[in-house]
Design a protein around this motif. Structure first.
Motif, PDB file in Angstrom:
ATOM      1  N   PHE A   1       0.870  -1.185   0.000  1.00 30.59           N
ATOM      2  CA  PHE A   1       0.000   0.000   0.000  1.00 30.59           C
ATOM      3  C   PHE A   1       0.896   1.220   0.000  1.00 30.59           C
ATOM      4  O   PHE A   1       1.941   1.235   0.656  1.00 30.59           O
ATOM      5  N   ASP A   2       0.496   2.251  -0.750  1.00 33.83           N
ATOM      6  CA  ASP A   2       1.282   3.483  -0.747  1.00 33.83           C
ATOM      7  C   ASP A   2       0.368   4.674  -1.016  1.00 33.83           C
ATOM      8  O   ASP A   2      -0.693   4.533  -1.632  1.00 33.83           O
ATOM      9  N   VAL A   3       0.817   5.818  -0.540  1.00 32.71           N
ATOM     10  CA  VAL A   3       0.113   7.092  -0.737  1.00 32.71           C
ATOM     11  C   VAL A   3       1.133   8.147  -1.121  1.00 32.71           C
ATOM     12  O   VAL A   3       2.256   8.143  -0.592  1.00 32.71           O
ATOM     13  N   HIS A   4       0.777   9.015  -2.044  1.00 30.76           N
ATOM     14  CA  HIS A   4       1.588  10.213  -2.295  1.00 30.76           C
ATOM     15  C   HIS A   4       0.695  11.444  -2.326  1.00 30.76           C
ATOM     16  O   HIS A   4      -0.434  11.404  -2.817  1.00 30.76           O
ATOM     17  N   ARG A   5       1.249  12.509  -1.806  1.00 27.35           N
ATOM     18  CA  ARG A   5       0.580  13.799  -1.834  1.00 27.35           C
ATOM     19  C   ARG A   5       0.594  14.355  -3.267  1.00 27.35           C
ATOM     20  O   ARG A   5       1.560  14.157  -4.004  1.00 27.35           O
TER      21      ARG A   5
ATOM     22  N   LEU B   1       3.945   1.632  -8.510  1.00 26.24           N
ATOM     23  CA  LEU B   1       5.155   0.809  -8.458  1.00 26.24           C
ATOM     24  C   LEU B   1       5.654   0.653  -7.025  1.00 26.24           C
ATOM     25  O   LEU B   1       6.220  -0.384  -6.671  1.00 26.24           O
ATOM     26  N   HIS B   2       5.430   1.662  -6.188  1.00 30.74           N
ATOM     27  CA  HIS B   2       5.837   1.530  -4.782  1.00 30.74           C
ATOM     28  C   HIS B   2       4.988   0.484  -4.069  1.00 30.74           C
ATOM     29  O   HIS B   2       5.518  -0.344  -3.317  1.00 30.74           O
ATOM     30  N   ALA B   3       3.694   0.498  -4.296  1.00 34.44           N
ATOM     31  CA  ALA B   3       2.815  -0.509  -3.672  1.00 34.44           C
ATOM     32  C   ALA B   3       3.178  -1.901  -4.175  1.00 34.44           C
ATOM     33  O   ALA B   3       3.236  -2.868  -3.395  1.00 34.44           O
TER      34      ALA B   3
HETATM   35 MG    MG Z   1       5.861   5.877  -2.186  1.00 36.24          MG
END
Ligand code: MG
Length: 169
Positions: free
Chosen positions: A16-20, A50-52
């Motif tokens: 799981f990932d989040v970006h502002r 890609l981070h998730a």
């Molecule tokens: Mg990230």
């Protein structure tokens, strides 16, 4: 204690990932640059998908998480292309004798619309992972204008990777 308890050793990892988000000229998602009125803020190229997926692969390999291997305090990852992180996680899978069976991604965003780019994203992931496109699924949803995603203040992604180990057939 041996961990060889099953001939058919299939493991799943999640990420799981989040970006502002901020006003900008486009952002990277699944290794594709999408021109739009937003930019994703991050130390690297801020590719949330890609981070998730990197974390999902690391999870399946029991190899930690992306922040441990690629800390945002390390200047060498500034503006880095996120396929570097994905390649690292895939290498961990292969080192452990694993083979990716399937990956499934869900991207949560109000903007940009993902569907026009889905086929290109799937092809890119296929190239990056050496995986048939029929083993890759990319989904997208909004949050019905609710919360930080609904206000386009951020973008998030969930990923699941299924990996088989010890099956070299
Ligand atoms: Mg990230």
């Amino acid at each position: 204690m041996s961990d060889s308890f099953c001939a058919l050793d299939i493991r799943s990892g999640n990420g799981f990932d989040v970006h502002r988000l901020e006003i900008g000229e486009g952002l990277w998602i699944c290794g594709i640059f999408i021109p739009c009125a937003l930019n994703a803020i991050g130390h690297s190229d801020a590719d949330v998908a890609l981070h998730a997926l990197t974390d999902a692969l690391l999870g399946a390999a029991c190899a930690g998480d992306i922040g441990t291997h690629f800390p945002p305090t390390d200047s060498q990852w500034h503006r880095a292309s996120s396929h570097i992180f994905l390649d690292f996680a895939h290498a961990k899978i292969k080192e452990a004798g694993g083979r990716i069976n399937h990956v499934d991604l869900t991207i949560l965003a109000e903007h940009p619309k993902i569907s026009p780019y889905r086929a290109e994203m799937t092809k890119k992931l296929s190239e990056l992972l050496g995986l048939d496109t029929r083993r890759i699924n990319i989904k997208a949803t909004t949050t019905e204008k609710l919360g930080f995603i609904g206000r386009s203040e951020g973008i998030a992604a969930f990923a699941t990777a299924t990996v088989s180990f010890g099956d070299t057939a």
